[in-house]
Write a protein that holds these residues in place. Structure first.
Motif, PDB file in Angstrom:
ATOM      1  N   ALA A  13      -5.240  -3.093  -0.224  1.00  0.00           N
ATOM      2  CA  ALA A  13      -7.089  -2.633  -0.357  1.00  0.00           C
ATOM      3  C   ALA A  13      -5.876  -1.536  -1.045  1.00  0.00           C
ATOM      4  CB  ALA A  13      -8.040  -2.080   0.371  1.00  0.00           C
ATOM      5  N   HIS A  68       0.837  -0.905   0.249  1.00  0.00           N
ATOM      6  CA  HIS A  68      -0.127   0.006  -0.185  1.00  0.00           C
ATOM      7  C   HIS A  68       0.715   1.479   0.062  1.00  0.00           C
ATOM      8  CE1 HIS A  68      -3.365   3.234   1.243  1.00  0.00           C
ATOM      9  NE2 HIS A  68      -3.838   1.241   0.581  1.00  0.00           N
ATOM     10  N   SER A 113      -2.521  -8.756   1.598  1.00  0.00           N
ATOM     11  CA  SER A 113      -3.832  -8.377   1.396  1.00  0.00           C
ATOM     12  C   SER A 113      -3.340  -6.949   1.037  1.00  0.00           C
ATOM     13  CB  SER A 113      -4.950  -8.636   1.592  1.00  0.00           C
ATOM     14  OG  SER A 113      -5.294 -10.094   1.815  1.00  0.00           O
ATOM     15  N   THR A 169     -11.117  -2.342  -2.989  1.00  0.00           N
ATOM     16  CA  THR A 169     -11.652  -3.537  -2.527  1.00  0.00           C
ATOM     17  C   THR A 169     -10.277  -4.716  -2.453  1.00  0.00           C
ATOM     18  OG1 THR A 169     -10.759  -4.456  -5.300  1.00  0.00           O
ATOM     19  CG2 THR A 169     -13.906  -3.852  -4.219  1.00  0.00           C
ATOM     20  N   LEU A 170     -10.414  -5.395  -1.478  1.00  0.00           N
ATOM     21  CA  LEU A 170      -9.721  -6.206  -0.768  1.00  0.00           C
ATOM     22  C   LEU A 170      -9.377  -6.827  -1.730  1.00  0.00           C
ATOM     23  CD1 LEU A 170      -7.602  -6.066   2.038  1.00  0.00           C
ATOM     24  CD2 LEU A 170      -9.518  -7.659   2.827  1.00  0.00           C
TER      25      LEU A 170
END
Length: 88
Positions: A79, A11, A77, A68-69
């Motif tokens: 997002a 991220h 994961s 969305t994840l």
């Protein structure tokens, strides 16, 4: 898994936060990215991605739609609308 997160955050906001961690290495000094923008309220979250108010890579899509994840690798994961585009 924690080591993977610190070694290769996906991220973009996480990358900016990690860049602000002080380093004891003199060659790393001054490389921190400065976070600007408004800190989102935990009780009145912004529309779209909750980090867009401080993310230097936010676009209009980030402001409109919550990402969305998605699975990015085994056990991790992310997002973010732009994580693939911004991956190192």
């Amino acid at each position: 898994m924690t080591r993977q997160l610190f070694a290769a955050p996906r991220h973009p906001y996480t990358k900016v936060l990690f860049s602000a961690i002080p380093s004891l290495d003199p060659d790393d000094r001054g490389k921190a990215q400065r976070l600007e923008g408004e800190i989102p309220s935990p009780t009145n979250r912004p529309s779209g991605c909750q980090f867009h108010t401080r993310c230097p890579f936010a676009t209009d899509l980030c402001k409109r739609e919550e990402p969305t994840l998605e699975s990015c690798e085994q056990g991790h994961s992310v997002a973010c609308h732009r994580w693939r585009e911004l991956a190192d």
